[in-house]
Design a protein around this motif. Structure first.
Motif, PDB file in Angstrom:
ATOM      1  N   LYS A   5       0.819  -1.229   0.000  1.00 40.96           N
ATOM      2  CA  LYS A   5       0.000   0.000   0.000  1.00 40.96           C
ATOM      3  C   LYS A   5       0.843   1.265   0.000  1.00 40.96           C
ATOM      4  O   LYS A   5       0.445   2.303  -0.499  1.00 40.96           O
ATOM      5  N   ARG A   6       2.049   1.176   0.603  1.00 44.12           N
ATOM      6  CA  ARG A   6       2.850   2.398   0.714  1.00 44.12           C
ATOM      7  C   ARG A   6       3.255   2.941  -0.659  1.00 44.12           C
ATOM      8  O   ARG A   6       3.701   4.079  -0.764  1.00 44.12           O
ATOM      9  N   THR A   7       3.090   2.111  -1.699  1.00 45.58           N
ATOM     10  CA  THR A   7       3.460   2.596  -3.035  1.00 45.58           C
ATOM     11  C   THR A   7       2.239   2.991  -3.868  1.00 45.58           C
ATOM     12  O   THR A   7       2.382   3.435  -5.008  1.00 45.58           O
ATOM     13  N   ALA A   8       1.039   2.858  -3.275  1.00 46.55           N
ATOM     14  CA  ALA A   8      -0.175   3.009  -4.087  1.00 46.55           C
ATOM     15  C   ALA A   8      -0.378   4.436  -4.596  1.00 46.55           C
ATOM     16  O   ALA A   8      -0.966   4.638  -5.649  1.00 46.55           O
ATOM     17  N   GLN A   9       0.100   5.420  -3.830  1.00 45.91           N
ATOM     18  CA  GLN A   9      -0.152   6.820  -4.229  1.00 45.91           C
ATOM     19  C   GLN A   9       0.930   7.359  -5.176  1.00 45.91           C
ATOM     20  O   GLN A   9       0.826   8.494  -5.642  1.00 45.91           O
ATOM     21  N   LEU A  10       1.971   6.583  -5.435  1.00 41.43           N
ATOM     22  CA  LEU A  10       3.076   7.115  -6.247  1.00 41.43           C
ATOM     23  C   LEU A  10       2.625   7.381  -7.679  1.00 41.43           C
ATOM     24  O   LEU A  10       1.899   6.584  -8.267  1.00 41.43           O
ATOM     25  N   ARG A  11       3.030   8.501  -8.217  1.00 48.79           N
ATOM     26  CA  ARG A  11       2.715   8.890  -9.599  1.00 48.79           C
ATOM     27  C   ARG A  11       4.015   9.277 -10.304  1.00 48.79           C
ATOM     28  O   ARG A  11       4.950   9.762  -9.648  1.00 48.79           O
ATOM     29  N   ASN A 121       2.340  23.657  -2.148  1.00 48.92           N
ATOM     30  CA  ASN A 121       1.529  23.217  -3.289  1.00 48.92           C
ATOM     31  C   ASN A 121       1.124  24.467  -4.064  1.00 48.92           C
ATOM     32  O   ASN A 121       0.474  25.317  -3.485  1.00 48.92           O
ATOM     33  N   ARG A 128       5.441  15.065  -2.061  1.00 48.81           N
ATOM     34  CA  ARG A 128       4.233  14.292  -1.808  1.00 48.81           C
ATOM     35  C   ARG A 128       4.578  12.788  -1.769  1.00 48.81           C
ATOM     36  O   ARG A 128       4.100  12.039  -0.920  1.00 48.81           O
ATOM     37  N   ALA A 129       5.448  12.373  -2.697  1.00 46.91           N
ATOM     38  CA  ALA A 129       5.808  10.949  -2.777  1.00 46.91           C
ATOM     39  C   ALA A 129       6.483  10.481  -1.488  1.00 46.91           C
ATOM     40  O   ALA A 129       6.144   9.425  -0.935  1.00 46.91           O
ATOM     41  N   ASP A 132       4.002  10.216   1.418  1.00 46.38           N
ATOM     42  CA  ASP A 132       3.135   9.041   1.273  1.00 46.38           C
ATOM     43  C   ASP A 132       3.880   7.761   1.651  1.00 46.38           C
ATOM     44  O   ASP A 132       3.344   6.912   2.362  1.00 46.38           O
TER      45      ASP A 132
END
Ligand code: PLP
Length: 388
Positions: A5-11, A121, A128-129, A132
């Protein structure tokens, strides 16, 4: 497949996506002007490059201490301390491959799951990465155009609280070019002390300031050195992006802890690259001054050119090599305008929203490109915007 899950928000970074589309168009024969990339168009100075080559010939190609070779740590401590008017010990310096590890790993060392982290922002996407991945709660503070894109201090005062662990600052800023005034730094320093939080100050553009301005470091304010991590490096100042060389400066106890993360994640930074870094800091600095003079000329050209376009307003940024024009009058999203300019004007640039939601209504253009290309890009942009 399922991933942690800790990588789910990475873009991905938006710049890489635009670069990919621009490359597709180039493969079809289109002549694209690249204003999306945050990288100097200058080459690394010869004295620096040659010292790296000599170091390879001298077999400086092995593992070396995780925190960096002692001579480079000493040279960084002296240079960074002199420029910021503060005493820095070599033991506080951690050398890294590029500056980014000195954002990510101090954050991992400090932020517990559920801790709040305040960050700018629009801001550099890595903030952000890293928040997260650390399991922190991201708390964005808007940068306001009317303040020349310094922090919105009213919003900041409402957001900081007992759960705030870390405040991320970036002056001069990517993507706005804004430089935080001393009064804002003093305000944030007082709040950080009152709430007992850390500050991570990304100062990678600190030498790229114009009109004889200075970007002050919050670390030099009373009571701040013991709660601040300075992140800086060689990528922008010395046009060394591909060498991967940066550093962090932090209290010794934190440096010991972050060094353990470096040991297991990075090992060490290339020895020959560090030798080139010693030459960069100890050798002649006139090429840096010449680069800054050129950036200032380009900044003036692009800001005047953008302000001459109907419907566009652009502040005169004091640092970095970005402009962040307001394009709200067109009634389209920043992504729509950026796509239109790529597809119809063959100019690659980024929507402000690639740097967070408060970037809506703005574009980011990098002027790390030649005067000729910038002039041509302005003409092409004008042709498309006039039709809207
Ligand atoms: N911080 C900011 C604001 C940047 O713009 C960049 C690079 O684009 C970095 C950090 C990372 O620098 P490096 O390439 O040395 O890792």
């Amino acid at each position: 497949m399922t991933f942690a899950k800790r990588t789910a928000q990475l873009r991905p970074e938006g710049a890489y996506q635009v670069l990919a589309r621009a490359s597709e168009l180039e493969a079809q024969g289109r002549n694209i002007i690249h204003l999306e990339i945050g990288q100097p168009d200058f080459h690394t100075a010869d004295n620096i490059g040659l010292s790296g080559i000599r170091a390879i010939a001298n077999r400086k190609t092995r593992y070396n201490p995780t925190a960096g070779i002692s001579k480079l740590r000493a040279v960084i401590a002296a240079d960074a301390g002199r420029r910021r008017g503060m005493a820095i010990k070599p033991e506080q310096v951690l050398v890294s491959p590029g500056a980014k590890p000195n954002l990510f790993f101090p954050t991992l060392a400090l932020v517990e799951a559920g801790d709040e982290v305040i960050y700018p922002n629009p801001g550099f996407p890595t903030y952000r990465a890293m928040i997260d991945v650390a399991g922190g709660i991201p708390v964005p503070v808007p940068l306001l155009e009317e303040n020349d894109f310094s922090f919105d201090l009213d919003a900041f005062d409402k957001l900081i609280n007992a759960r705030t662990k870390l405040i991320v600052l970036n002056s001069p800023s990517n993507p706005t070019g804004g430089v935080m005034p001393s009064s804002a730094l003093a305000h944030i320093a007082a709040a950080a002390q009152a709430h007992d939080c850390w500050v991570l100050s990304d100062e990678i553009y600190t030498r790229l300031v114009y009109d004889e301005g200075v970007a002050h470091s919050i670390a030099s304010l009373p009571g701040m050195a013991e709660r601040t991590i300075i992140m800086d490096g060689f990528s922008k100042t010395y046009a060394m992006t591909g060498w991967r060389l940066g550093y962090g400066i932090m209290p010794e106890a934190l440096a010991h802890r972050v060094q353990l993360l470096f040991t297991h994640a990075l090992g060490s930074t290339a020895h020959f690259t560090q030798i080139a870094g010693i030459e960069a800091l100890s050798g002649p600095q006139d090429h840096v001054a010449a680069m800054v003079a050129k950036y200032q000329q380009r900044r003036n050209l692009i800001v005047n050119g953008l302000n001459a376009l109907p419907g566009v307003q652009c502040r005169l940024p004091q640092g970095a090599f970005y402009v962040f024009p307001n394009i709200k009058s067109f009634g389209l999203s920043a992504t729509q305008v950026a796509n239109l300019l790529l597809e119809e004007a063959s100019v690659a640039l980024l929507p402000g929203t690639d740097f967070g939601t408060f970037g809506e209504g703005y574009l980011r253009l990098s002027y790390a490109n030649s005067i000729v290309k910038i002039e041509e890009a302005l003409g092409r942009i004008e042709n498309v915007l006039r039709r809207l």
